[in-house]
Design an enzyme around this catalytic site. Sequence first.
Site, PDB file in Angstrom:
ATOM      1  N   GLY A  34       0.780  -1.216   0.000  1.00 18.83           N
ATOM      2  CA  GLY A  34       0.000   0.000   0.000  1.00 18.83           C
ATOM      3  C   GLY A  34       0.817   1.274   0.000  1.00 18.83           C
TER       4      GLY A  34
ATOM      5  N   ASP B  55       7.576  -4.296  14.895  1.00 16.67           N
ATOM      6  CA  ASP B  55       6.298  -4.045  15.555  1.00 16.67           C
ATOM      7  C   ASP B  55       6.328  -2.611  16.076  1.00 16.67           C
ATOM      8  OD1 ASP B  55       4.093  -3.818  17.182  1.00 16.67           O
ATOM      9  OD2 ASP B  55       4.533  -5.581  18.407  1.00 16.67           O
TER      10      ASP B  55
ATOM     11  N   ASN C  46       4.164   5.676   8.817  1.00 18.96           N
ATOM     12  CA  ASN C  46       3.065   5.340   7.916  1.00 18.96           C
ATOM     13  C   ASN C  46       2.167   4.226   8.452  1.00 18.96           C
ATOM     14  OD1 ASN C  46       1.806   4.936   5.023  1.00 18.96           O
ATOM     15  ND2 ASN C  46       2.627   2.940   5.618  1.00 18.96           N
TER      16      ASN C  46
ATOM     17  N   TYR D  28     -10.957   5.420  14.969  1.00 14.03           N
ATOM     18  CA  TYR D  28     -10.088   5.854  13.879  1.00 14.03           C
ATOM     19  C   TYR D  28     -10.029   7.375  13.799  1.00 14.03           C
ATOM     20  CZ  TYR D  28      -7.883   5.888   9.268  1.00 14.03           C
ATOM     21  OH  TYR D  28      -7.007   6.095   8.224  1.00 14.03           O
TER      22      TYR D  28
ATOM     23  N   LYS E   6      -6.485   9.410  14.474  1.00 14.04           N
ATOM     24  CA  LYS E   6      -5.864  10.211  13.415  1.00 14.04           C
ATOM     25  C   LYS E   6      -5.858  11.703  13.771  1.00 14.04           C
ATOM     26  CE  LYS E   6      -4.530   7.048  10.554  1.00 14.04           C
ATOM     27  NZ  LYS E   6      -3.073   6.831  10.322  1.00 14.04           N
TER      28      LYS E   6
ATOM     29  N   THR F 207      -5.619   1.110  -2.340  1.00 16.88           N
ATOM     30  CA  THR F 207      -4.594   0.225  -1.782  1.00 16.88           C
ATOM     31  C   THR F 207      -5.246  -1.106  -1.418  1.00 16.88           C
ATOM     32  OG1 THR F 207      -4.955   0.877   0.527  1.00 16.88           O
ATOM     33  CG2 THR F 207      -3.439   2.246  -0.789  1.00 16.88           C
ATOM     34  N   PRO F 208      -4.451  -2.100  -1.006  1.00 19.57           N
ATOM     35  CA  PRO F 208      -5.034  -3.386  -0.602  1.00 19.57           C
ATOM     36  C   PRO F 208      -6.057  -3.289   0.528  1.00 19.57           C
ATOM     37  CG  PRO F 208      -2.697  -3.658  -1.010  1.00 19.57           C
ATOM     38  CD  PRO F 208      -2.976  -2.178  -1.105  1.00 19.57           C
TER      39      PRO F 208
END
Length: 264
Positions: A22, A70, A97, A162, A166, A199-200
């Site tokens: 990605g 990790d 990222n 989320y 973010k 992306t995936p």
Amino acid sequence: MAKTGGGRCAGKLALVTGAAQGLGRAHAKLLARQGARVLCTDINSDGAEATAAEIVEEMGAGHAFGIGHDVTSPDDWERAVDAAREEIGGLNVLVNNAGIGVGGNIETCTFEDWKRCFSVNVDSIFHGCQKALPLMREHAPGSIINISSIAGLIASDTMPAYNSSKAAVWMLSKSIALHCAKKNMDIRCNSIHPTFVDTPILDGTARNHNIDKDVLLEKLARQIPLRKVGEPDDIANAVVYLASDESKFMTGAELKLDGGISAM
């Protein structure tokens, strides 16, 4: 033999997390094409090594290395910073990222999912910057690039974890930027806020909702004023800009790559 020459990031030493696929994979490859040496890290060690191998095949030996990492572990961050010192010769570009999405509204999102979302999306940046700054000082000027999301600026009723994580990346980036400036480190810190990117992750979204990927892309595109979903290099180009000396007067800022959503 490694290719030599210029590029917008010539001489930069970059660590990119979540580089197995990605956006992270796109960031790592474009940074290398612009002259950086890149350490690709991911909890999927095979994927990180595969990204590095693709860069080496294109650019030559010594341009990239891949390791398992990790990002929620302070000890793993120490190992990653040590690997940057040993494998690419130091560190002056840190691309945080790695991230995950967690669904569920305020009533259905579990506390375990909430904590996992913050651990991967926010704690990773805290640990990463804390562990990387000493080495980055040695190789200044430097740039920290944190991948947030337009979801950190615009909320949804279906993803409180989320959204909140973010948004935390957004404010954390500003705090880091001000700290580095106050200490005269010559290290900048900015955040990038993409909207939907092909992306995936979207492959998984299509499967989870039992719809065709093309149908999903059309549905998402209708929510964007430019009427199209982003491509990985749309975001990677911004990473290259922030990694390069072209952005030497930019810190504590946010780049919205959202096709116009935040303008509405």
